[in-house]
Design a protein around this motif. Structure first.
Motif, PDB file in Angstrom:
ATOM      1  N   ILE A  42       0.711  -1.276   0.011  1.00 32.41           N
ATOM      2  CA  ILE A  42       0.089   0.006  -0.248  1.00 32.41           C
ATOM      3  C   ILE A  42       0.865   1.248  -0.030  1.00 32.41           C
ATOM      4  CG2 ILE A  42      -1.712   1.468   1.382  1.00 32.41           C
ATOM      5  CD1 ILE A  42      -2.858  -1.489   2.524  1.00 32.41           C
ATOM      6  N   CYS A  43       1.862   1.366   0.691  1.00 30.70           N
ATOM      7  CA  CYS A  43       2.681   2.555   1.223  1.00 30.70           C
ATOM      8  C   CYS A  43       3.818   2.564   0.097  1.00 30.70           C
ATOM      9  CB  CYS A  43       3.103   2.455   2.436  1.00 30.70           C
ATOM     10  SG  CYS A  43       1.848   2.729   3.800  1.00 30.70           S
ATOM     11  N   GLY A  44       4.351   1.482  -0.291  1.00 27.86           N
ATOM     12  CA  GLY A  44       5.541   1.390  -1.118  1.00 27.86           C
ATOM     13  C   GLY A  44       7.035   1.135  -0.415  1.00 27.86           C
ATOM     14  N   PRO A  45       7.962   0.682  -1.127  1.00 28.85           N
ATOM     15  CA  PRO A  45       9.118   0.268  -0.126  1.00 28.85           C
ATOM     16  C   PRO A  45      10.040   1.603   0.486  1.00 28.85           C
ATOM     17  CG  PRO A  45       9.608   0.375  -2.587  1.00 28.85           C
ATOM     18  CD  PRO A  45       8.113   0.592  -2.460  1.00 28.85           C
ATOM     19  N   ARG A  46       9.541   2.758   0.024  1.00 29.52           N
ATOM     20  CA  ARG A  46      10.314   4.029   0.726  1.00 29.52           C
ATOM     21  C   ARG A  46       9.868   4.573   1.943  1.00 29.52           C
ATOM     22  NH1 ARG A  46      13.150   7.169  -4.372  1.00 29.52           N
ATOM     23  NH2 ARG A  46      14.334   5.402  -5.232  1.00 29.52           N
ATOM     24  N   SER A  47       8.388   4.153   2.022  1.00 26.75           N
ATOM     25  CA  SER A  47       7.761   4.554   3.253  1.00 26.75           C
ATOM     26  C   SER A  47       8.363   4.168   4.417  1.00 26.75           C
ATOM     27  CB  SER A  47       6.305   4.429   2.963  1.00 26.75           C
ATOM     28  OG  SER A  47       5.545   4.593   4.138  1.00 26.75           O
TER      29      SER A  47
ATOM     30  N   TYR B 206      18.867 -11.065   2.368  1.00 22.96           N
ATOM     31  CA  TYR B 206      18.655 -11.633   3.598  1.00 22.96           C
ATOM     32  C   TYR B 206      18.132 -10.597   4.583  1.00 22.96           C
ATOM     33  CZ  TYR B 206      21.352 -15.461   2.381  1.00 22.96           C
ATOM     34  OH  TYR B 206      21.977 -16.814   1.717  1.00 22.96           O
ATOM     35  N   ALA B 207      18.235  -9.284   4.488  1.00 25.05           N
ATOM     36  CA  ALA B 207      17.722  -8.344   5.371  1.00 25.05           C
ATOM     37  C   ALA B 207      16.270  -7.889   5.189  1.00 25.05           C
ATOM     38  CB  ALA B 207      18.825  -7.044   5.627  1.00 25.05           C
ATOM     39  N   TYR B 208      15.374  -8.770   4.923  1.00 24.21           N
ATOM     40  CA  TYR B 208      13.980  -8.295   4.853  1.00 24.21           C
ATOM     41  C   TYR B 208      13.116  -8.480   5.893  1.00 24.21           C
ATOM     42  CZ  TYR B 208      14.616 -13.275   2.963  1.00 24.21           C
ATOM     43  OH  TYR B 208      14.865 -14.656   2.796  1.00 24.21           O
ATOM     44  N   LEU B 209      11.999  -7.982   6.116  1.00 21.11           N
ATOM     45  CA  LEU B 209      11.173  -7.931   7.108  1.00 21.11           C
ATOM     46  C   LEU B 209      10.266  -9.002   7.154  1.00 21.11           C
ATOM     47  CD1 LEU B 209      10.705  -4.090   7.459  1.00 21.11           C
ATOM     48  CD2 LEU B 209      11.748  -5.427   9.129  1.00 21.11           C
ATOM     49  N   TRP B 210      10.037  -9.562   6.311  1.00 20.19           N
ATOM     50  CA  TRP B 210       9.188 -10.795   6.336  1.00 20.19           C
ATOM     51  C   TRP B 210       9.608 -12.183   6.346  1.00 20.19           C
ATOM     52  CZ3 TRP B 210      10.134  -8.256   1.816  1.00 20.19           C
ATOM     53  CH2 TRP B 210      11.140  -8.785   0.699  1.00 20.19           C
TER      54      TRP B 210
ATOM     55  N   ALA C  70      17.860  -6.339  16.116  1.00 21.78           N
ATOM     56  CA  ALA C  70      18.891  -5.492  15.605  1.00 21.78           C
ATOM     57  C   ALA C  70      19.200  -5.629  14.290  1.00 21.78           C
ATOM     58  CB  ALA C  70      20.329  -6.239  16.291  1.00 21.78           C
ATOM     59  N   LEU C  71      18.396  -6.320  13.635  1.00 25.39           N
ATOM     60  CA  LEU C  71      18.383  -6.573  12.036  1.00 25.39           C
ATOM     61  C   LEU C  71      17.537  -5.473  11.391  1.00 25.39           C
ATOM     62  CD1 LEU C  71      17.874 -10.338  11.625  1.00 25.39           C
ATOM     63  CD2 LEU C  71      19.828  -8.874  11.148  1.00 25.39           C
ATOM     64  N   TYR C  72      16.819  -4.874  12.469  1.00 27.18           N
ATOM     65  CA  TYR C  72      15.956  -3.444  11.815  1.00 27.18           C
ATOM     66  C   TYR C  72      17.033  -2.370  11.482  1.00 27.18           C
ATOM     67  CZ  TYR C  72      11.382  -5.265  13.162  1.00 27.18           C
ATOM     68  OH  TYR C  72      10.304  -5.966  13.121  1.00 27.18           O
ATOM     69  N   LEU C  73      18.219  -2.439  12.221  1.00 31.56           N
ATOM     70  CA  LEU C  73      19.268  -1.405  11.540  1.00 31.56           C
ATOM     71  C   LEU C  73      19.611  -1.597  10.054  1.00 31.56           C
ATOM     72  CD1 LEU C  73      21.291  -1.421  14.924  1.00 31.56           C
ATOM     73  CD2 LEU C  73      19.725   0.219  14.312  1.00 31.56           C
ATOM     74  N   MET C  74      19.919  -2.824   9.924  1.00 37.30           N
ATOM     75  CA  MET C  74      19.967  -3.211   8.345  1.00 37.30           C
ATOM     76  C   MET C  74      18.942  -3.367   7.377  1.00 37.30           C
ATOM     77  SD  MET C  74      23.337  -3.335   8.519  1.00 37.30           S
ATOM     78  CE  MET C  74      23.790  -4.271   7.052  1.00 37.30           C
ATOM     79  N   ARG C  75      17.675  -2.829   7.846  1.00 34.12           N
ATOM     80  CA  ARG C  75      16.543  -2.869   6.910  1.00 34.12           C
ATOM     81  C   ARG C  75      16.176  -1.538   6.440  1.00 34.12           C
ATOM     82  NH1 ARG C  75      13.765  -7.405  10.863  1.00 34.12           N
ATOM     83  NH2 ARG C  75      14.918  -9.306   9.861  1.00 34.12           N
ATOM     84  N   SER C  76      15.753  -1.466   5.048  1.00 36.91           N
ATOM     85  CA  SER C  76      15.139  -0.163   4.705  1.00 36.91           C
ATOM     86  C   SER C  76      13.899   0.047   5.213  1.00 36.91           C
ATOM     87  CB  SER C  76      14.980  -0.128   3.225  1.00 36.91           C
ATOM     88  OG  SER C  76      16.389  -0.509   2.558  1.00 36.91           O
ATOM     89  N   PRO C  77      13.782   1.554   5.340  1.00 33.77           N
ATOM     90  CA  PRO C  77      14.548   2.656   4.946  1.00 33.77           C
ATOM     91  C   PRO C  77      15.463   3.081   6.003  1.00 33.77           C
ATOM     92  CG  PRO C  77      12.399   3.477   5.893  1.00 33.77           C
ATOM     93  CD  PRO C  77      12.428   1.906   5.915  1.00 33.77           C
TER      94      PRO C  77
END
Length: 320
Positions: free
Chosen positions: A217-222, A314-318, A265-272
Motif C-alpha cells: 500500500i505505502c511502497g518500499p520507501r515509506s 537476507y535483510a527483509y522484514l518478512w 538488531a536486524l532492523y538497523l540493516m533494513r530499509s528505510p
C-alpha cells in the motif's frame, strides 16, 4: 519406492559420506562467487547453490529419521515437516522466482510462502497452545563417535537440556548421526501458554503478512511498513514475556525469546532505516579500517562489493 528404500538404507550406513556431499555443495557456492564475478546474477546463483545444501540436509535428516524411527523414538507431524521444508527452501524459491520472473515473480512467491507459513504456524499454535520455535525442526547434529553406549545420557552445558545418544559400536555402518533432546519430552515439559502469550504468538505469526500488506500500500520507501513491523515485533515480545498463572519458561522457550530479541538488531540493516542512517555509518567504518589497518583492503573491498546484494537477499522484514 524401491529406490527410496535403497536411499534410506544408504543414508543409514553412510552418514559421513552424506555430510561430505552437503558440505561440498556449500563449498561449491563459494567457487561460484569467485569464478562468476561480481554481478548480481552471479551472487543469486551462488546463494541458490548454498541454500540447496541446506535443503538437501533437511531432506537427508528426515530420511534418517524415517530409517531410524524406532531408535529415535519420535516422528514429526506432517504439518511440521511441511513447514520445515518451506523454511528450508524459502530462499531458493524466492531467488529462483526473481531470476525467472523478475520482481513480479519474486513478490508472488514471497506472498504465497508467507500465507502458507502463517497458516501452518497458526494451526500449530491452535493445536498445541505452545510457543513456536524457529526453525520448526532443528537440524540433526551428526555424531561419528564410535564409543557411545546404548541409552547413554548427558546434559548440554548451554541449556541444561537432557540429550540422548543413539546406539553405536565400532563399525562404520553403525555410526549414528543424532545427538538431540527427546522431542516428545521437550514439548511435554512446556505448559500451555497463557492468554497474553497466545496473543503475542498470534501477533508474531501475523506480522509478516501485515508488513507485506503495508509495503504494497505505502511502497518500499515509506517508513510506515518498517514502523508497523517493528511495533508488532516489540508488542509480541512484551506479551510473550508475560507470565500467566505463575508459568515459568522452559530452557528452549527462553532460548527462542532470546533469538527473537536479538533479531531486533536486524532492523538497523533494513530499509528505510539502513538507507538513511546505518549505511553511511557502515561505509565510513569500513573505509577508515581499509586505510588504517594493513592488509585488510582485500577483505574490505569484498564486503563493500557484496554487502548491498546480501542485504537485499537476507535483510527483509518478512523473514521469520
Amino acid at each position: 519406492m524401491d529406490a527410496w528404500k535403497q536411499y534410506l538404507e544408504w543414508i543409514r550406513k553412510n552418514p559421513d559420506q552424506v555430510t561430505d556431499v552437503e558440505n561440498g555443495i556449500k563449498w561449491a557456492s563459494y567457487l561460484f562467487t569467485f569464478y562468476l564475478g561480481r554481478s548480481k546474477r552471479a551472487l543469486i546463483l551462488s546463494e541458490i547453490v548454498q541454500q540447496s545444501g541446506t535443503l538437501i540436509k533437511f531432506i537427508n535428516d528426515r530420511a534418517f529419521e524415517k530409517a531410524n524411527t524406532i531408535a529415535i523414538g519420535f516422528e514429526f507431524s506432517r504439518l511440521e515437516c511441511f513447514l520445515g521444508f518451506i523454511e528450508s527452501s524459502e530462499a531458493i524459491l524466492e531467488l529462483s522466482a526473481h531470476l525467472v520472473g523478475g520482481p513480479v515473480g519474486k513478490w508472488i512467491v514471497v506472498v504465497t510462502l508467507q500465507v502458507l507459513k502463517s497458516t501452518m504456524r497458526g494451526l500449530l499454535l491452535y493445536k498445541r497452545h505452545q510457543m513456536l520455535k524457529y526453525p520448526t525442526i532443528e537440524p540433526l547434529i551428526r555424531d561419528g563417535n564410535q564409543n557411545s553406549q546404548p541409552n547413554q545420557q548427558f546434559s548440554k552445558l548451554r541449556s541444561g537440556k537432557i540429550i540422548r545418544k543413539l546406539e553405536a559400536d565400532g563399525r562404520v555402518t553403525n555410526r549414528t548421526w543424532d545427538i538431540r533432546e527427546d522431542y516428545n519430552a521437550l514439548h511435554m515439559q512446556s505448559k500451555p501458554l497463557g492468554q497474553f502469550q497466545i496473543l503475542g504468538e498470534v501477533i508474531y505469526i501475523s506480522e509478516p503478512l501485515a508488513y507485506l500488506s503495508a509495503l504494497g500500500i505505502c511502497g518500499p520507501r515509506s517508513w510506515k511498513p518498517w514502523l508497523l513491523a517493528m511495533g508488532l515485533d516489540v508488542t509480541s515480545q512484551v506479551l510473550s514475556h508475560q507470565k500467566d498463572n505463575q508459568r515459568h519458561f522452559t530452557a528452549w522457550e527462553t532460548e527462542e525469546l532470546t533469538r527473537r530479541r536479538n533479531n531486533l538488531a536486524l532492523y538497523l540493516m533494513r530499509s528505510p532505516f539502513y538507507d538513511n542512517f546505518t549505511k553511511q555509518l557502515v561505509l565510513t567504518a569500513l573505509i577508515c579500517a581499509k586505510k588504517k589497518i594493513p592488509l585488510t583492503w582485500i577483505l574490505i573491498e569484498f564486503i563493500l562489493t557484496k554487502l548491498p546484494h546480501y542485504r537485499n537477499i537476507y535483510a527483509y522484514l518478512w523473514a521469520k
